[in-house]
Each structure stands twice: as structure tokens, then as C-alpha cells.
Design a protein around this motif. Structure first.
Motif, PDB file in Angstrom:
ATOM      1  N   ALA A   1     -12.071  -3.698  -7.499  1.00  0.00           N
ATOM      2  CA  ALA A   1     -12.467  -3.822  -6.093  1.00  0.00           C
ATOM      3  C   ALA A   1     -13.987  -3.846  -5.951  1.00  0.00           C
ATOM      4  O   ALA A   1     -14.542  -4.678  -5.215  1.00  0.00           O
ATOM      5  CB  ALA A   1     -11.877  -2.667  -5.287  1.00  0.00           C
TER       6      ALA A   1
ATOM      7  N   ASP B   1      -5.138  -0.989   6.073  1.00  0.00           N
ATOM      8  CA  ASP B   1      -6.178  -0.384   6.904  1.00  0.00           C
ATOM      9  C   ASP B   1      -7.542  -0.619   6.268  1.00  0.00           C
ATOM     10  O   ASP B   1      -7.838  -0.104   5.186  1.00  0.00           O
ATOM     11  CB  ASP B   1      -5.909   1.117   7.055  1.00  0.00           C
ATOM     12  CG  ASP B   1      -6.873   1.795   8.015  1.00  0.00           C
ATOM     13  OD1 ASP B   1      -7.775   1.105   8.543  1.00  0.00           O
ATOM     14  OD2 ASP B   1      -6.726   3.012   8.228  1.00  0.00           O
ATOM     15  N   LEU B   2      -8.395  -1.385   6.938  1.00  0.00           N
ATOM     16  CA  LEU B   2      -9.725  -1.675   6.390  1.00  0.00           C
ATOM     17  C   LEU B   2     -10.590  -0.429   6.270  1.00  0.00           C
ATOM     18  O   LEU B   2     -11.588  -0.426   5.543  1.00  0.00           O
ATOM     19  CB  LEU B   2     -10.437  -2.717   7.260  1.00  0.00           C
ATOM     20  CG  LEU B   2     -10.012  -4.176   7.046  1.00  0.00           C
ATOM     21  CD1 LEU B   2     -10.795  -5.095   7.969  1.00  0.00           C
ATOM     22  CD2 LEU B   2     -10.226  -4.595   5.599  1.00  0.00           C
TER      23      LEU B   2
ATOM     24  N   ALA C   1      -9.921   2.033   4.688  1.00  0.00           N
ATOM     25  CA  ALA C   1      -9.815   2.490   3.298  1.00  0.00           C
ATOM     26  C   ALA C   1     -10.945   1.934   2.441  1.00  0.00           C
ATOM     27  O   ALA C   1     -11.223   2.452   1.358  1.00  0.00           O
ATOM     28  CB  ALA C   1      -8.470   2.083   2.708  1.00  0.00           C
ATOM     29  N   MET C   2     -11.619   0.893   2.918  1.00  0.00           N
ATOM     30  CA  MET C   2     -12.709   0.280   2.160  1.00  0.00           C
ATOM     31  C   MET C   2     -14.013   1.048   2.290  1.00  0.00           C
ATOM     32  O   MET C   2     -14.982   0.756   1.583  1.00  0.00           O
ATOM     33  CB  MET C   2     -12.917  -1.166   2.622  1.00  0.00           C
ATOM     34  CG  MET C   2     -11.687  -2.056   2.503  1.00  0.00           C
ATOM     35  SD  MET C   2     -11.057  -2.182   0.808  1.00  0.00           S
ATOM     36  CE  MET C   2     -12.351  -3.160   0.042  1.00  0.00           C
TER      37      MET C   2
ATOM     38  N   ALA D   1      -9.305  -6.058   0.452  1.00  0.00           N
ATOM     39  CA  ALA D   1      -8.232  -5.183   0.937  1.00  0.00           C
ATOM     40  C   ALA D   1      -6.886  -5.883   0.841  1.00  0.00           C
ATOM     41  O   ALA D   1      -5.874  -5.271   0.467  1.00  0.00           O
ATOM     42  CB  ALA D   1      -8.509  -4.762   2.377  1.00  0.00           C
TER      43      ALA D   1
ATOM     44  N   LEU E   1      -5.693  -5.854  -2.701  1.00  0.00           N
ATOM     45  CA  LEU E   1      -5.270  -4.512  -3.116  1.00  0.00           C
ATOM     46  C   LEU E   1      -4.020  -4.042  -2.382  1.00  0.00           C
ATOM     47  O   LEU E   1      -3.425  -3.032  -2.759  1.00  0.00           O
ATOM     48  CB  LEU E   1      -6.398  -3.507  -2.869  1.00  0.00           C
ATOM     49  CG  LEU E   1      -7.703  -3.710  -3.633  1.00  0.00           C
ATOM     50  CD1 LEU E   1      -8.731  -2.666  -3.217  1.00  0.00           C
ATOM     51  CD2 LEU E   1      -7.478  -3.647  -5.144  1.00  0.00           C
TER      52      LEU E   1
ATOM     53  N   LEU F   1      -4.046  -3.149   0.886  1.00  0.00           N
ATOM     54  CA  LEU F   1      -4.466  -2.129   1.847  1.00  0.00           C
ATOM     55  C   LEU F   1      -4.415  -2.705   3.253  1.00  0.00           C
ATOM     56  O   LEU F   1      -5.113  -3.668   3.571  1.00  0.00           O
ATOM     57  CB  LEU F   1      -5.882  -1.645   1.533  1.00  0.00           C
ATOM     58  CG  LEU F   1      -6.086  -1.047   0.133  1.00  0.00           C
ATOM     59  CD1 LEU F   1      -7.549  -0.694  -0.094  1.00  0.00           C
ATOM     60  CD2 LEU F   1      -5.204   0.173  -0.076  1.00  0.00           C
TER      61      LEU F   1
ATOM     62  N   TYR G   1     -15.508   2.455  -0.926  1.00  0.00           N
ATOM     63  CA  TYR G   1     -16.241   1.513  -1.772  1.00  0.00           C
ATOM     64  C   TYR G   1     -17.622   1.213  -1.192  1.00  0.00           C
ATOM     65  O   TYR G   1     -18.596   1.055  -1.925  1.00  0.00           O
ATOM     66  CB  TYR G   1     -15.445   0.212  -1.917  1.00  0.00           C
ATOM     67  CG  TYR G   1     -14.085   0.398  -2.551  1.00  0.00           C
ATOM     68  CD1 TYR G   1     -13.946   0.996  -3.802  1.00  0.00           C
ATOM     69  CD2 TYR G   1     -12.927  -0.027  -1.908  1.00  0.00           C
ATOM     70  CE1 TYR G   1     -12.706   1.163  -4.390  1.00  0.00           C
ATOM     71  CE2 TYR G   1     -11.678   0.131  -2.498  1.00  0.00           C
ATOM     72  CZ  TYR G   1     -11.574   0.725  -3.736  1.00  0.00           C
ATOM     73  OH  TYR G   1     -10.337   0.897  -4.327  1.00  0.00           O
TER      74      TYR G   1
ATOM     75  N   GLU H   1     -14.633  -7.483   2.668  1.00  0.00           N
ATOM     76  CA  GLU H   1     -13.749  -6.327   2.603  1.00  0.00           C
ATOM     77  C   GLU H   1     -12.324  -6.712   2.968  1.00  0.00           C
ATOM     78  O   GLU H   1     -11.368  -6.194   2.396  1.00  0.00           O
ATOM     79  CB  GLU H   1     -14.261  -5.218   3.534  1.00  0.00           C
ATOM     80  CG  GLU H   1     -15.548  -4.565   3.057  1.00  0.00           C
ATOM     81  CD  GLU H   1     -15.927  -3.367   3.895  1.00  0.00           C
ATOM     82  OE1 GLU H   1     -15.219  -3.074   4.885  1.00  0.00           O
ATOM     83  OE2 GLU H   1     -16.944  -2.718   3.560  1.00  0.00           O
ATOM     84  N   LYS H   2     -12.165  -7.651   3.911  1.00  0.00           N
ATOM     85  CA  LYS H   2     -10.825  -8.080   4.311  1.00  0.00           C
ATOM     86  C   LYS H   2     -10.108  -8.769   3.157  1.00  0.00           C
ATOM     87  O   LYS H   2      -8.916  -8.522   2.913  1.00  0.00           O
ATOM     88  CB  LYS H   2     -10.921  -9.025   5.512  1.00  0.00           C
ATOM     89  CG  LYS H   2      -9.562  -9.440   6.053  1.00  0.00           C
ATOM     90  CD  LYS H   2      -9.694 -10.301   7.302  1.00  0.00           C
ATOM     91  CE  LYS H   2      -8.333 -10.691   7.854  1.00  0.00           C
ATOM     92  NZ  LYS H   2      -8.447 -11.534   9.079  1.00  0.00           N
TER      93      LYS H   2
ATOM     94  N   HIS I   1     -10.135   0.448  -9.025  1.00  0.00           N
ATOM     95  CA  HIS I   1     -11.355   0.649  -8.231  1.00  0.00           C
ATOM     96  C   HIS I   1     -12.501  -0.182  -8.778  1.00  0.00           C
ATOM     97  O   HIS I   1     -13.329  -0.698  -8.013  1.00  0.00           O
ATOM     98  CB  HIS I   1     -11.725   2.130  -8.207  1.00  0.00           C
ATOM     99  CG  HIS I   1     -10.699   3.007  -7.550  1.00  0.00           C
ATOM    100  ND1 HIS I   1     -10.039   2.640  -6.418  1.00  0.00           N
ATOM    101  CD2 HIS I   1     -10.216   4.243  -7.891  1.00  0.00           C
ATOM    102  CE1 HIS I   1      -9.191   3.600  -6.061  1.00  0.00           C
ATOM    103  NE2 HIS I   1      -9.284   4.575  -6.941  1.00  0.00           N
TER     104      HIS I   1
END
Length: 339
Positions: free
Chosen positions: A300, A321-322, A324-325, A314, A317, A319, A328, A310-311, A297
Motif C-alpha cells: 500500500a 472506508d477511506l 482507514a488510509m 483502498a 486492499l 477497504l 498510511y 488513496e481511493k 502495508h
């Protein structure tokens, strides 16, 4: 299906048997086909956090020679009092509820596995209004992360001594491995599972500024994350390069970057957790909520704070599904102290 807790013996140390009970519970959920949320397989991050919490409870039980069937409400209250001293004066009801729920789940699992009457101590406490309704708001909590001071302290600890440059006091190879594993959690956003599954073929040196120093990692997909690539912080790249040099010099076998043994066997969940947790303790980072995922974390948050989208983050990481950001984003819109 019955999952053996440990080899039949009356002399298994209590703390070891408590750890084995927890791992058997994790395994049972991993193999469960139930659609009930509380019985389905846990996400890796959740399992790691629960493992950190359970080990704290196991240590407490061991000091009092308490096996799970004999844990009373007063024992759990005494345990929570020790957590309050370590964390803050008053524990948040949601935090207490999470601990009580974990204790209830694992004790119930052991009771069923051994054919014993269920221990109702944790369930009794969960009926108290302050804990029963603690999740009424049902908000996703923000992730735990290292403060700027903690992160700098950890980086200094991981980089202070190079096993290649300090011939007078060389570090044991497992300690070099452990430090490098922690470096990749903080410097590349890897999960403990990523660390355990990372292959030598996934370490990229070609294309970087220095072809002897890694600059990017290619991670295989697993049940939690898709295959992906992630960049390495320069300081973490140096720590990884030192470990790879030690690994080659000592002719450690296998294809895993971080093997458990000289012949290359894969690191187990529990051993990886314990060894990397010990690195944080040696660096002066308290064992607290969030477990080893605090490092991921922090990675990130640092990338987002430094202007990465964020893309992009993500993707690094793993991830898909954006949304999930959002967790943060909630931190970055508050006055916080991150590396």
C-alpha cells in the motif's frame, strides 16, 4: 459452547498444545455473539498479529517446560527481556501491555475451558502504572512495514531461483507455493486469508502484456473484505506464473491457487501462517511485530508513494472506508524508508 483444545492425550507436545489453545480461543471469539469488544471476533489482521506474538510466547514456554497454569510473573518478565534483546533496549509500554493482555486473555480462556483457577500473572503485571495507563492516549498506531532494504532482500530471495529454469536443483512444490504466496502479499497487497481463498479462476492473464503471465487478481469477498480486483507487480507476476506452471506439471488438484495438499484441500490458517513466516525467516527478515501484514502495508505504501490515489489503493486492499488510509498518510508525511 466448549471448544476442544486437542485430542485427549497426555503426550501432546507442549508447544503444540499451546498453539491449539490459541486457535481454540480464536475459534471461540469467531463464534461468539457477545457485543463486548474483547469477546467479539477478531479482524483477520489482528488475529494474524496475535498469532505471531503467541507463537513467540509458546516457544519461550516450551524451552522452560511451562504450561499456562504455571506461568509466573517472573516468567513473563524473563520472556519480555528476550523480546527487548530482539527488538530494542527498552520495550514500549504499549507493546508490553499488548503482550500482557494477550497472555491474560488466552490463559483465562484455558482456565474456563478446563475448569481451572485463573492464572493472574499477566493481570498482576497489567496493574502496574506503566502498563495500566499505557493506552491512555489511545492513538491508532501506524502499521508495521518493510524498509526498502528488507523489501529488496525479500524480492531478491523470492525471484533468485525459478523452479522452471533451474532443472539441476528443483524446489519442492510446497516451497514454490510458499514463495508465491509471500510474493502476492508483497506484490499485490493480499492478506493471508486472501491467499488461502484465491481461486484459479481469479488469476487473470488475458489483457496483459504477456498472456502467459498473470497481471491482475480477482478476489472473492469474505467476512473481512468485499470482492475486488488488484493489480500484480511484474516481479510477483513472474513468481506466480512459475508456481502455476509447477502446479500444472505436478497435476495438483482442486480450485485453490495455493492448496494445502496434492488433492486440492484448502490451506489452514495455522499452516499458511507457519509456512509463509518461514519464507521470511529464510530471506533474513526478522519475525517481529506486524506479522505477515507487514507485506500488505508495504504494498500500500509503495503504491501511494508512486502516485496512486488513496481511493485506488483502498479499492485494491478491499477497504470500504477511506478513513482507514489515514495510517498510511501519517507514514508518508514522515521521513521514512519504504520500497
Amino acid at each position: 459452547m466448549t471448544y476442544p483444545l486437542f485430542a485427549a492425550s497426555d503426550t501432546v507436545p507442549l508447544e503444540q498444545s499451546l498453539h491449539a489453545t490459541f486457535e481454540a480461543w480464536i475459534a471461540a471469539r469467531e463464534h461468539s455473539r457477545s457485543r463486548v469488544r474483547t469477546k467479539k471476533a477478531l479482524r483477520e489482521e489482528s488475529a494474524e498479529v496475535y498469532r505471531e506474538m503467541w507463537h513467540a510466547f509458546a516457544r519461550f514456554c516450551t524451552t522452560r517446560a511451562l504450561d499456562l497454569p504455571h506461568v509466573a510473573v517472573s516468567d513473563i518478565e524473563a520472556f519480555l527481556a528476550t523480546r527487548a534483546t530482539a527488538r530494542q533496549a527498552n520495550l514500549a509500554p504499549r507493546y508490553v501491555r499488548r503482550f500482557l493482555t494477550l497472555i491474560q486473555w488466552v490463559t483465562a480462556f484455558q482456565a474456563i475451558d478446563k475448569g481451572l483457577p485463573p492464572n493472574q500473572a499477566a493481570q498482576t503485571m497489567l496493574e502496574r502504572p506503566e502498563y495500566r495507563y499505557a493506552n491512555a492516549a489511545n492513538k491508532d498506531p501506524v502499521p508495521e512495514y518493510l524498509t526498502d532494504t528488507q523489501a529488496k532482500r525479500l524480492i531478491a530471495y523470492l525471484t533468485i531461483q525459478s523452479p522452471q529454469r533451474d532443472a539441476f536443483t528443483p524446489l519442492p512444490w510446497k516451497e514454490v507455493r510458499d514463495r508465491a504466496a509471500v510474493a502476492l502479499m508483497l506484490g499485490a497487497g493480499l492478506t493471508p486469508g486472501d491467499v488461502r481463498h484465491l481461486l484459479l479462476s481469479g488469476v487473470h492473464t488475458v489483457g496483459g502484456h504477456d498472456e502467459e503471465v498473470p497481471w491482475k487478481l480477482a478476489l472473492p469477498g469474505n467476512g473481512n473484505f468485499p470482492a475486488r480486483e488488484t493489480p500484480l507487480a511484474s516481479w510477483a507476476a513472474g513468481v506466480l506464473a512459475d508456481w502455476l506452471a509447477v502446479r500444472a506439471a505436478q497435476q495438483i488438484g482442486g480450485n485453490f491457487v495455493f492448496p494445502s495438499t496434492r488433492d486440492g484441500r484448502q490451506w489452514s490458517d495455522t499452516r499458511c501462517f507457519l509456512r509463509t513466516r518461514d519464507v521470511l525467516a529464510a530471506a533474513g527478515i526478522a519475525s517481529d511485530a506486524g506479522g505477515m501484514f507487514r507485506l500488505r502495508h508495504t504494498f500500500a505504501l509503495r503504491q501511494l508513494k508512486n502516485g496512486k490515489t488513496e481511493k485506488e489503493v483502498a479499492g485494491w486492499l478491499g477497504l470500504l472506508d477511506l478513513n482507514a488510509m489515514v495510517r498510511y498518510r501519517r507514514i508518508l508525511t514522515s521521513p521514512v524508508d519504504i520500497i
